[in-house]
Design an enzyme around this catalytic site. Structure first.
Site, PDB file in Angstrom:
ATOM      1  N   SER A   1       0.923  -1.254  -0.028  1.00  0.00           N
ATOM      2  CA  SER A   1      -0.068   0.176   0.078  1.00  0.00           C
ATOM      3  C   SER A   1       0.926   1.203   0.025  1.00  0.00           C
ATOM      4  O   SER A   1       1.838   1.394   0.778  1.00  0.00           O
ATOM      5  CB  SER A   1      -0.860   0.059   1.184  1.00  0.00           C
ATOM      6  OG  SER A   1      -1.534   0.959   1.327  1.00  0.00           O
TER       7      SER A   1
ATOM      8  N   ASP B   1     -13.953  -1.562   3.315  1.00  0.00           N
ATOM      9  CA  ASP B   1     -12.946  -1.591   4.310  1.00  0.00           C
ATOM     10  C   ASP B   1     -13.692  -1.176   5.565  1.00  0.00           C
ATOM     11  O   ASP B   1     -14.522  -1.962   6.289  1.00  0.00           O
ATOM     12  CB  ASP B   1     -11.681  -0.974   4.196  1.00  0.00           C
ATOM     13  CG  ASP B   1     -10.691  -0.935   5.062  1.00  0.00           C
ATOM     14  OD1 ASP B   1     -10.966  -1.500   6.157  1.00  0.00           O
ATOM     15  OD2 ASP B   1      -9.575  -0.167   5.062  1.00  0.00           O
TER      16      ASP B   1
ATOM     17  N   ASP C   1      -7.352   3.507  -3.057  1.00  0.00           N
ATOM     18  CA  ASP C   1      -8.135   3.044  -1.684  1.00  0.00           C
ATOM     19  C   ASP C   1      -8.378   4.871  -1.262  1.00  0.00           C
ATOM     20  O   ASP C   1      -7.274   5.545  -1.072  1.00  0.00           O
ATOM     21  CB  ASP C   1      -7.358   2.342  -0.620  1.00  0.00           C
ATOM     22  CG  ASP C   1      -7.989   2.444   0.718  1.00  0.00           C
ATOM     23  OD1 ASP C   1      -9.050   2.897   0.918  1.00  0.00           O
ATOM     24  OD2 ASP C   1      -7.434   1.927   1.702  1.00  0.00           O
TER      25      ASP C   1
ATOM     26  N   GLU D   1     -11.080   0.998  -3.246  1.00  0.00           N
ATOM     27  CA  GLU D   1     -11.380   0.613  -2.020  1.00  0.00           C
ATOM     28  C   GLU D   1     -12.183   1.708  -1.194  1.00  0.00           C
ATOM     29  O   GLU D   1     -11.673   2.741  -1.163  1.00  0.00           O
ATOM     30  CB  GLU D   1     -10.255   0.064  -1.078  1.00  0.00           C
ATOM     31  CG  GLU D   1     -10.200  -0.203   0.388  1.00  0.00           C
ATOM     32  CD  GLU D   1      -9.002  -0.807   0.633  1.00  0.00           C
ATOM     33  OE1 GLU D   1      -8.339  -1.154   0.019  1.00  0.00           O
ATOM     34  OE2 GLU D   1      -8.897  -0.789   2.205  1.00  0.00           O
TER      35      GLU D   1
ATOM     36  N   LYS E   1      -3.172   5.067  -2.567  1.00  0.00           N
ATOM     37  CA  LYS E   1      -4.030   5.876  -1.806  1.00  0.00           C
ATOM     38  C   LYS E   1      -4.531   7.046  -2.465  1.00  0.00           C
ATOM     39  O   LYS E   1      -3.537   7.648  -3.272  1.00  0.00           O
ATOM     40  CB  LYS E   1      -3.328   6.537  -0.235  1.00  0.00           C
ATOM     41  CG  LYS E   1      -3.083   5.315   0.517  1.00  0.00           C
ATOM     42  CD  LYS E   1      -4.336   4.701   1.218  1.00  0.00           C
ATOM     43  CE  LYS E   1      -4.204   3.782   2.195  1.00  0.00           C
ATOM     44  NZ  LYS E   1      -5.333   3.189   2.950  1.00  0.00           N
TER      45      LYS E   1
ATOM     46  N   LYS F   1     -10.020  -6.956   8.202  1.00  0.00           N
ATOM     47  CA  LYS F   1      -9.036  -6.752   9.105  1.00  0.00           C
ATOM     48  C   LYS F   1      -9.556  -7.280  10.565  1.00  0.00           C
ATOM     49  O   LYS F   1     -10.754  -6.812  10.962  1.00  0.00           O
ATOM     50  CB  LYS F   1      -8.847  -5.219   9.233  1.00  0.00           C
ATOM     51  CG  LYS F   1      -8.194  -4.367   8.107  1.00  0.00           C
ATOM     52  CD  LYS F   1      -8.029  -3.144   8.052  1.00  0.00           C
ATOM     53  CE  LYS F   1      -7.419  -2.291   6.980  1.00  0.00           C
ATOM     54  NZ  LYS F   1      -7.891  -1.023   6.860  1.00  0.00           N
TER      55      LYS F   1
ATOM     56  N   GLY G   1      -4.372  -4.184   6.236  1.00  0.00           N
ATOM     57  CA  GLY G   1      -3.141  -4.172   7.051  1.00  0.00           C
ATOM     58  C   GLY G   1      -3.309  -2.552   8.037  1.00  0.00           C
ATOM     59  O   GLY G   1      -4.207  -1.889   7.388  1.00  0.00           O
TER      60      GLY G   1
ATOM     61  N   LYS H   1      -1.366  -0.940  -4.235  1.00  0.00           N
ATOM     62  CA  LYS H   1      -2.626  -0.275  -3.876  1.00  0.00           C
ATOM     63  C   LYS H   1      -1.889   1.195  -3.671  1.00  0.00           C
ATOM     64  O   LYS H   1      -1.175   1.508  -2.932  1.00  0.00           O
ATOM     65  CB  LYS H   1      -3.074  -0.708  -2.631  1.00  0.00           C
ATOM     66  CG  LYS H   1      -3.941  -0.031  -1.682  1.00  0.00           C
ATOM     67  CD  LYS H   1      -4.690  -0.707  -0.707  1.00  0.00           C
ATOM     68  CE  LYS H   1      -4.877   0.054   0.716  1.00  0.00           C
ATOM     69  NZ  LYS H   1      -5.482  -0.520   1.392  1.00  0.00           N
TER      70      LYS H   1
HETATM   71  O1  SMG Z   1      -0.348  -2.296   6.796  1.00  0.00           O
HETATM   72  O2  SMG Z   1       0.425  -1.994   4.635  1.00  0.00           O
HETATM   73  C1  SMG Z   1      -0.334  -1.751   5.848  1.00  0.00           C
HETATM   74  C2  SMG Z   1      -1.365  -0.337   5.497  1.00  0.00           C
HETATM   75  C3  SMG Z   1      -2.502  -0.963   4.586  1.00  0.00           C
HETATM   76  O3  SMG Z   1      -3.423   1.221   3.552  1.00  0.00           O
HETATM   77  C4  SMG Z   1      -3.280   0.408   4.249  1.00  0.00           C
HETATM   78  N1  SMG Z   1      -4.348   0.710   5.480  1.00  0.00           N
HETATM   79  O4  SMG Z   1      -7.592   1.955   4.757  1.00  0.00           O
HETATM   80  O5  SMG Z   1      -6.477   0.144   4.240  1.00  0.00           O
HETATM   81  C5  SMG Z   1      -6.357   1.182   4.834  1.00  0.00           C
HETATM   82  C6  SMG Z   1      -5.227   1.521   5.514  1.00  0.00           C
HETATM   83  C7  SMG Z   1      -5.547   1.886   6.845  1.00  0.00           C
HETATM   84  C8  SMG Z   1      -4.440   2.510   7.577  1.00  0.00           C
HETATM   85  S1  SMG Z   1      -3.862   3.924   7.496  1.00  0.00           S
HETATM   86  C9  SMG Z   1      -2.857   4.456   8.469  1.00  0.00           C
HETATM   87 MG    MG Z   2      -8.627   1.013   3.337  1.00  0.00          MG
END
Ligand code: SMG
Ligand code: MG
Length: 384
Positions: free
Chosen positions: A151, A254, A204, A229, A179, A278, A306, A177
């Site tokens: 990510s 999510d 995402d 996402e 953001k 999660k 994650g 992925k």
């Molecule tokens: O653990 O690699 C990881 C981060 C994965 O993008 C990630 N998590 O919305 O899925 C999500 C985000 C939430 C955490 S933001 C700090």
């Molecule tokens: Mg997410």
């Protein structure tokens, strides 16, 4: 018609355990680089660890909650308080009990899923260690390795994003992925697709859009994304269903799925086509397996999300991701994606085939490095 597949869980393999004492610890590890999402930037991973002692061993669980109530309403502070005042006192006792019984004693606590999940992880680790059984065996893992995605946070420029993607693909990561947020979406997808025509890519949004943005989001359909996402509000399913009707790109939920009941509602409403699972968000590995089962029965693929976990939470994520309906690469990256030094003796490493190995040792199957834990500890308290 064939019976829908049932639960993979094998909790019956765990012996009763006696939780003799417990402690809470807050650790903080600097991230190797800042992680920016539509809701903010993180530079450290601060996490609550729950330590449950009994039967000559200690089980440990990591809480997914972060510092601010941005991704979810829980924080390091709320988790510490609820664990200390309500959850941990409910499971410490003089008589051996099964993990299911211990969790039943605190089932009256509403919400606080991430805090509850951390306690559940510690109990599963404790009982698994006591019995010599790995968490993967208890959850019903069917693979010995899980495909790793990565990510990537919002970057200062598209060029910076491309060079990060190149680096991660060279390491062997199997899915990218990115953001996104309003204004950093269509051009991002267009540019990335032009540079990486066949790479599995997804976006995402962490709830940054509203249904009124459907026209913008529809433009993403041109770029053959694996999924989009959580585009809409964290507590919404109805608008996601309306948006999915307008998009060819699959929506992955999510934030909106906090329980098995939410997953069932999402499936019934057709609020998407994929779920990011999660364990922290849904209240533990056991409910996470339930979300997996509901999605499997409905024909929805899932993958493991994650929360920038240390090796403790990562071990649990990797065991969960080994269940049969986790058919898409997860946000289960190697330790060095996040930290210079994890708190484990042996960090999680990316294998040449782009996977992480599912631990096979008892419980979580990982060993903490005491000196790294000590160096990362900001707070430690004995609860019972
Ligand atoms: O653990 O690699 C990881 C981060 C994965 O993008 C990630 N998590 O919305 O899925 C999500 C985000 C939430 C955490 S933001 C700090
Ligand atoms: Mg997410």
């Amino acid at each position: 018609m064939a019976e829908p597949p049932g639960s993979t869980l094998r909790l019956d393999r765990l012996p009763p355990v006696r939780v003799e004492g417990a402690a809470l610890r807050v650790v903080e590890l600097p991230l190797r680089s800042p992680f920016t999402t539509s809701f903010g930037t993180q530079t450290v991973r601060r996490a609550v660890l729950v330590e449950c002692r009994g039967d000559g061993t200690t089980g440990v669980g990591e809480c997914a909650a972060g510092i601010e109530p941005a991704y979810s309403s829980e924080t390091v502070g709320t988790a510490l308080g609820v664990l200390r005042d309500h959850l941990v006192p409910g499971v410490v006792g003089t008589e051996p009990a099964t993990v299911a019984d211990l969790l039943g004693r605190v089932a009256w606590v509403r919400g606080h899923h991430m805090a509850r999940a951390a306690l559940e992880m510690a109990l599963l680790d404790l009982a698994g260690r006591a019995a010599g059984i790995s968490l993967g065996e208890v959850l019903g893992a069917t693979s010995d390795r899980v495909a790793a995605g990565v990510s990537i946070g919002i970057q200062p420029s598209l060029e910076a994003t491309y060079s990060l993607i190149e680096g991660y693909l060279a390491q062997g990561y199997r899915r990218i992925k990115l953001k996104c947020r309003p204004g950093y979406d269509v051009e991002l997808a267009r540019g990335v697709r032009a540079h990486f025509p066949t790479t599995p890519v997804m976006l995402d949004a962490n709830s940054a859009y509203r249904l009124g943005d459907a026209a913008t989001l529809r433009q993403l359909d041109a770029f053959d994304l694996m999924m989009l996402e959580q585009p809409l509000a964290h507590d919404d399913l109805v608008d996601h269903a309306a948006l999915q009707r307008e998009l060819r790109t699959p929506i992955c939920l999510d934030e909106s799925v906090e329980s098995v009941a939410d997953a069932r509602a999402a499936i019934q409403l057709r609020a998407g086509r994929i779920v990011n699972i999660k364990a922290g968000r849904v209240g533990g590995l056991i409910p996470a397996a339930g979300v997996h089962d509901a999605c499997r029965a409905a024909g929805w693929p899932v993958w493991c999300g994650g929360m920038l976990e240390t090796g403790v939470g990562r071990a649990a994520n990797v065991a969960l991701a080994a269940l049969p309906n986790f058919t898409l690469p997860g946000d289960t990256s190697a330790s060095d994606r996040y930290f210079e030094a994890d708190i484990l003796k042996e960090p999680f490493r990316l294998q040449p085939d782009g996977t992480l190995l599912v631990p096979t040792g008892p419980g979580l199957g990982v060993e903490l490095d005491p000196s790294r834990v000590a160096a990362a500890t900001q707070h430690h308290e004995v609860v019972a």
